[in-house]
Scaffold this active site. Structure first.
Site, mmCIF file in Angstrom:
data_model
loop_
_atom_site.group_PDB
_atom_site.id
_atom_site.type_symbol
_atom_site.label_atom_id
_atom_site.label_comp_id
_atom_site.label_asym_id
_atom_site.label_seq_id
_atom_site.Cartn_x
_atom_site.Cartn_y
_atom_site.Cartn_z
ATOM 1 N N HIS A 49 0.139 -1.169 -0.088
ATOM 2 C CA HIS A 49 0.221 0.225 -0.076
ATOM 3 C C HIS A 49 1.288 1.674 -0.186
ATOM 4 C CE1 HIS A 49 0.968 0.640 4.185
ATOM 5 N NE2 HIS A 49 1.141 -0.510 4.214
ATOM 6 N N ARG A 100 -5.642 0.738 4.441
ATOM 7 C CA ARG A 100 -5.007 1.380 3.199
ATOM 8 C C ARG A 100 -4.372 -0.066 2.048
ATOM 9 N NH1 ARG A 100 -3.587 -0.541 8.082
ATOM 10 N NH2 ARG A 100 -1.586 -1.763 8.277
ATOM 11 N N GLU A 127 -1.872 -6.751 8.102
ATOM 12 C CA GLU A 127 -0.510 -6.294 8.050
ATOM 13 C C GLU A 127 0.157 -7.179 8.899
ATOM 14 O OE1 GLU A 127 2.997 -6.647 7.906
ATOM 15 O OE2 GLU A 127 3.281 -4.613 7.702
ATOM 16 N N HIS A 222 1.079 -5.751 2.662
ATOM 17 C CA HIS A 222 1.609 -4.817 3.482
ATOM 18 C C HIS A 222 3.153 -5.517 3.501
ATOM 19 C CE1 HIS A 222 -2.511 -3.758 5.563
ATOM 20 N NE2 HIS A 222 -2.790 -4.091 4.387
#
Ligand code: 3PG
Length: 268
Positions: A49, A100, A127, A222
Site C-alpha cells: 500500500h 490502506r 499487516e 502490506h
C-alpha cells in the site's frame, strides 16, 4: 566469469541481477528447465500500500485500520499507471481487510483500467499484528528500549513483539470484521513466522491454484505480509529475510514457471 543463458560473461553483474535475489546458478538451472519444457511464464504482482497516515507519523501500525495520506494516494496512482504502461493484464486481485491496502488495490485496478477484475479481501493478507507496540512511535520506542531491541521486534523472523491482552480494548476480538474467526486464531501480536503461518493457507488454497490456472494475480497488501509471501515463494532463509524491505507503492513483478519456481523479479 559466469554463464548466463549459455553466454560467458565476465566483469560486473548485469544490472538486472541487482534487483532480484536468485543466485546465477539457480537462475541458469531454471532457465535450462524452461528451455526443455517450453513453459508459459506465470506472473504475480505485489504492491505494498501507499504511504499511510501512521507511516507518515512513524508509528507502529499492524492491524490498526489507518488511511492513506495524499502521498500514499499518489503512490497508488503511480503504481496503477506503471501497470498500465507495462501492459499487465490482471485476472484476479487479492488484498487485506485494511483500508490502506484495499484503497491501493482499487486505485491500481482503476488506473490500469481493470477495476472490473474480481477481488478477494482477506485478513490473511493483513499487516503483521504489532501487538502492544501498535500506536507507538518507532523512534521513541527505540529511545526507550534501544535500537537493537526495536530492530529485533521489527525484522527478526521469530521474536514476538509485546502482546496485547485479549481484554484490551484494541484487541481485534472487538472488531466485527474478524467475528467469523475462531478466537484462538485472532492474534494478540505476531512475528514474521506467525504472519507466514497464516499467509500460507491463502497461497496454497487460492493464490497458487489461480496462478497455476494461468491467471495473472495482483496482491495489494502490506510490508510484512508481502515479505512473508516472498520468503515462501523464493525460499528465503530466516536470516536473509531480515534484510528484505518492500517499498510502498512500487509494483513488484514475479515471473514464475508453471511449477511456481521464481524465474525473476523486478520493480516496474
Ligand atoms: O505496521 C507497520 O508499522 C508498518 O506498516 C510496517 O512496519 P515495519 O517496517 O516496522 O515492519
Amino acid at each position: 566469469m559466469f554463464t548466463f543463458f549459455n553466454k560467458k560473461i565476465s566483469g560486473p553483474l548485469p544490472k538486472a541481477f541487482c534487483v532480484h535475489l536468485l543466485t546465477i546458478e539457480l537462475y541458469n538451472k531454471r532457465k535450462e528447465k524452461i528451455e526443455k519444457v517450453g513453459i508459459h511464464v506465470r506472473r504475480i504482482i505485489f504492491v505494498r500500500h501507499g504511504q499511510s497516515e501512521w507511516n507518515a507519523l512513524n508509528q507502529f501500525t499492524g492491524w490498526v485500520d489507518v488511511d492513506l495520506t495524499d502521498i500514499g494516494m499518489k503512490e497508488a496512482h503511480e503504481a496503477g499507471r506503471k501497470l498500465k504502461e507495462a501492459g499487465i493484464e490482471l485476472d484476479l486481485a487479492f488484498t487485506s481487510v485494511l483500508k490502506r491496502a484495499i484503497k491501493t488495490c482499487h486505485i491500481v485496478l482503476e488506473d490500469s483500467e481493470q477495476l472490473w477484475v474480481p477481488e478477494v479481501k482477506t485478513w490473511r493478507l493483513n499487516e503483521r499484528h504489532y501487538g502492544a507496540l501498535q500506536g507507538l512511535n518507532k523512534k521513541e520506542t527505540a529511545d526507550k528500549y534501544g535500537i537493537q531491541q526495536v530492530q529485533e521486534w521489527r525484522r527478526s523472523y521469530d521474536i514476538l513483539p509485546p502482546l496485547l491482552t485479549p481484554d484490551d480494548p484494541h484487541s481485534a476480538l472487538n472488531d466485527r470484521r474478524y467475528a467469523q474467526l475462531q478466537k484462538r486464531v485472532v492474534p494478540m501480536g505476531e512475528d514474521l513466522k506467525r504472519t507466514l503461518a497464516r499467509v500460507i493457507p491463502l497461497w496454497e488454497d487460492q493464490i497458487a491454484p489461480a496462478v497455476l490456472d494461468g491467471k495473472t494475480v495482483l496482491v495489494a497488501a502490506h510490508g510484512n505480509s508481502l515479505r512473508a509471501l516472498a520468503k515462501y515463494m523464493e525460499e528465503i532463509s530466516d536470516d536473509e529475510i531480515m534484510k528484505l524491505e518492500i517499498p510502498t507503492g512500487q509494483p513488484l513483478v514475479y515471473e514464475l514457471t508453471e511449477e511456481l519456481d521464481v524465474i525473476k523479479k523486478y520493480y516496474l
